[in-house]
Motif scaffolding. Structure first.
Motif, PDB file in Angstrom:
ATOM      1  N   SER A 108       0.852  -1.190   0.000  1.00 58.30           N
ATOM      2  CA  SER A 108       0.000   0.000   0.000  1.00 58.30           C
ATOM      3  C   SER A 108       0.887   1.239   0.000  1.00 58.30           C
ATOM      4  O   SER A 108       1.855   1.307   0.768  1.00 58.30           O
ATOM      5  CB  SER A 108      -0.909   0.027   1.236  1.00 58.30           C
ATOM      6  N   ILE A 109       0.543   2.199  -0.846  1.00 67.10           N
ATOM      7  CA  ILE A 109       1.288   3.452  -0.920  1.00 67.10           C
ATOM      8  C   ILE A 109       0.326   4.601  -0.642  1.00 67.10           C
ATOM      9  O   ILE A 109      -0.655   4.787  -1.364  1.00 67.10           O
ATOM     10  CB  ILE A 109       1.924   3.647  -2.310  1.00 67.10           C
ATOM     11  N   TYR A 110       0.608   5.346   0.398  1.00 70.68           N
ATOM     12  CA  TYR A 110      -0.258   6.462   0.776  1.00 70.68           C
ATOM     13  C   TYR A 110       0.482   7.775   0.569  1.00 70.68           C
ATOM     14  O   TYR A 110       1.581   7.966   1.086  1.00 70.68           O
ATOM     15  CB  TYR A 110      -0.703   6.311   2.232  1.00 70.68           C
ATOM     16  N   TYR A 169       4.189   9.119  -7.512  1.00 73.63           N
ATOM     17  CA  TYR A 169       3.049   8.247  -7.787  1.00 73.63           C
ATOM     18  C   TYR A 169       3.317   7.434  -9.057  1.00 73.63           C
ATOM     19  O   TYR A 169       3.111   6.215  -9.089  1.00 73.63           O
ATOM     20  CB  TYR A 169       1.773   9.065  -7.941  1.00 73.63           C
ATOM     21  N   GLN A 170       3.773   8.109 -10.097  1.00 72.89           N
ATOM     22  CA  GLN A 170       4.048   7.430 -11.364  1.00 72.89           C
ATOM     23  C   GLN A 170       5.166   6.404 -11.210  1.00 72.89           C
ATOM     24  O   GLN A 170       5.089   5.295 -11.761  1.00 72.89           O
ATOM     25  CB  GLN A 170       4.398   8.463 -12.437  1.00 72.89           C
ATOM     26  N   MET A 171       6.179   6.765 -10.427  1.00 68.65           N
ATOM     27  CA  MET A 171       7.282   5.827 -10.199  1.00 68.65           C
ATOM     28  C   MET A 171       6.784   4.592  -9.464  1.00 68.65           C
ATOM     29  O   MET A 171       7.149   3.454  -9.807  1.00 68.65           O
ATOM     30  CB  MET A 171       8.394   6.504  -9.393  1.00 68.65           C
ATOM     31  N   GLY A 172       5.962   4.794  -8.446  1.00 69.03           N
ATOM     32  CA  GLY A 172       5.411   3.663  -7.716  1.00 69.03           C
ATOM     33  C   GLY A 172       4.625   2.741  -8.633  1.00 69.03           C
ATOM     34  O   GLY A 172       4.787   1.514  -8.590  1.00 69.03           O
ATOM     35  N   GLN A 173       3.807   3.335  -9.484  1.00 67.22           N
ATOM     36  CA  GLN A 173       2.989   2.550 -10.409  1.00 67.22           C
ATOM     37  C   GLN A 173       3.862   1.751 -11.376  1.00 67.22           C
ATOM     38  O   GLN A 173       3.642   0.562 -11.611  1.00 67.22           O
ATOM     39  CB  GLN A 173       2.032   3.476 -11.158  1.00 67.22           C
ATOM     40  N   PRO A 177      -2.383   5.601 -15.338  1.00 65.42           N
ATOM     41  CA  PRO A 177      -2.282   6.300 -14.052  1.00 65.42           C
ATOM     42  C   PRO A 177      -2.986   7.662 -14.008  1.00 65.42           C
ATOM     43  O   PRO A 177      -3.248   8.180 -12.936  1.00 65.42           O
ATOM     44  CB  PRO A 177      -0.770   6.494 -13.899  1.00 65.42           C
ATOM     45  N   GLN A 178      -3.268   8.286 -15.186  1.00 70.13           N
ATOM     46  CA  GLN A 178      -3.741   9.669 -15.170  1.00 70.13           C
ATOM     47  C   GLN A 178      -5.077   9.826 -14.451  1.00 70.13           C
ATOM     48  O   GLN A 178      -5.296  10.780 -13.700  1.00 70.13           O
ATOM     49  CB  GLN A 178      -3.834  10.217 -16.596  1.00 70.13           C
ATOM     50  N   GLY A 179      -5.994   8.894 -14.699  1.00 64.50           N
ATOM     51  CA  GLY A 179      -7.294   8.984 -14.044  1.00 64.50           C
ATOM     52  C   GLY A 179      -7.181   8.867 -12.534  1.00 64.50           C
ATOM     53  O   GLY A 179      -7.862   9.583 -11.788  1.00 64.50           O
ATOM     54  N   PHE A 180      -6.300   7.957 -12.079  1.00 57.90           N
ATOM     55  CA  PHE A 180      -6.075   7.837 -10.640  1.00 57.90           C
ATOM     56  C   PHE A 180      -5.429   9.103 -10.080  1.00 57.90           C
ATOM     57  O   PHE A 180      -5.778   9.575  -8.992  1.00 57.90           O
ATOM     58  CB  PHE A 180      -5.189   6.629 -10.350  1.00 57.90           C
TER      59      PHE A 180
END
Length: 393
Positions: free
Chosen positions: A201-203, A234-238, A375-378
């Motif tokens: 999980s990433i918060y 966020y993008q890196m995590g994804q 990822p953009q929508g998220f």
């Protein structure tokens, strides 16, 4: 899995809040009680008293006739409980509601708050999923966040988890911490993957009023990462996690195939669940209710009979909650189920509201489901949801 959106659906999940922590992390606004570094369930009268009252609440809660399929011990730091205290709570839940065969029993745990005997004991009680609160793999970031554990403690905790062979092991990280760099974030992701959890999980850090961070920092100010940097995190995590075999199944959650959190899906699918303990929320028989957030008031509420005195959630709020929660899932929402619950006209209105976001490539309808595009929508989910709330509210 399609959503039913039925307020009459019988609850078969329970959240149990254990509010005790060694210290309050600088970002935390949860209802917690600090016990310091020396006390835990075996030695704290405060924790023992809380468990007694918690079990009283469970005992006076009307069962709705279906055994529990998921139980989630959250906090706070549930790993401060003694084995006997956890057993007492689980026994009370089983006696009152029943626990289904194969039920998922999750427990949040923190490094350096348990030893081999504790984690083995929790496993014997029935815990088959743990969520380890790591947050970062850099000593300086842990200290700046007010965490009570070290990086060394993280690796020691994971070794204990593997020793007792808990089948489901989740790991929590926080992005966007003060002074956090992209290199540090990449290092945390790499180390997390190296520990081979079944779930991560990433918060993204949110600065909440009344917290230490809320007093120290303002969003956008140095030393907080810029908006551009948090987007890159966020993008890196994804990218890093999906390329390592983790499915991005919810905005903040990644799982190896077959290892999604069954309990949290109850929330995202807006299904009913019991809540127990100080500040715990429940959603039962169409009523969403939060218990008192302070110890004294919570104890008084239980002693007075634990009456849930609130109205049924209005249909408009049920719709908005369904959209807000369901769009967090990568699979999104079934248009057929939405139409059955709220009507064809409402579905058409929703799609009309989202027309500009379809054009931006943030939202799509595919396989009969409305969903945000990863990822953009998220990334821009708050923008999309705010627009829906404005137009439908």
């Amino acid at each position: 899995m399609s959503q039913k959106f039925s307020v009459s659906e019988i609850a078969s999940s329970a959240y149990v809040h254990i509010p005790f922590c060694r210290r309050r992390c600088f970002y935390c606004d949860f209802p917690v009680s600090v016990v310091g570094d020396r006390l835990r369930g075996e030695t704290s009268g405060t924790i023992s008293q809380y468990v007694e009252v918690l079990c009283q609440e469970i005992a006076i809660t009307p069962p709705l006739g279906q055994p529990l399929k998921t139980i989630f011990f959250g906090g706070g730091t549930p790993s401060l409980l003694s084995i006997e205290q956890l057993q007492r709570i689980v026994t009370e839940l089983e006696k009152r509601f029943g626990i289904a065969s194969g039920a998922e029993i999750s427990m949040e745990i923190d490094p350096a708050t348990f030893d081999l005997a504790h984690i083995a004991g929790y496993r014997n009680v029935g815990v088959n999923r743990v969520s380890l609160g790591v947050q970062a793999f850099q000593e300086e970031l842990l200290q700046r966040a007010g965490r009570s554990h070290s990086v060394e403690d993280i690796f020691a905790a994971v070794e204990l988890i593997h020793q007792v062979e808990i089948p489901e092991f989740s790991l929590d990280l926080i992005s966007g911490l003060p002074h956090q760099s992209l290199d540090q974030w990449q290092d945390s992701l790499t180390k997390a993957i190296g520990l081979v959890p079944t779930h991560i999980s990433i918060y993204d850090l949110t600065i909440e009023p009344g917290t230490a961070f809320g007093r120290y920092y303002k969003p956008g100010d140095t030393p907080m990462p810029t908006d551009e940097a948090t987007v890159k995190m966020y993008q890196m995590g994804q990218q890093v996690l999906t390329s390592s075999g983790y499915e991005h199944y919810e905005i903040s959650n990644y799982a190896q195939p077959g290892h999604q959190c069954r309990h949290n899906r109850v929330y995202w699918e807006n299904r009913p669940y019991y809540g127990f303990g100080m500040g715990a929320a429940s959603y039962v028989q169409g009523k969403r209710f939060t218990r008192p957030r302070k110890t004294k008031e919570y104890y008084q509420w239980v002693q007075a009979g634990g009456v849930i005195d609130c109205d049924l959630t209005p249909p408009k709020e049920v719709l908005l909650e369904t959209l807000m929660l369901g769009l967090r899932l990568a699979e999104g929402l079934s248009l057929v189920a939405l139409a059955q619950a709220f009507g064809e006209e409402k579905v058409e209105e929703i799609c009309k509201c989202l027309r500009s976001y379809f054009e931006k490539g943030w939202v799509e309808v595919a396989d009969g489901r409305l969903r945000l595009i990863d990822p953009q929508g998220f990334l821009f989910s708050n923008v999309v949801l705010a627009h829906l709330f404005d137009k439908l509210g």
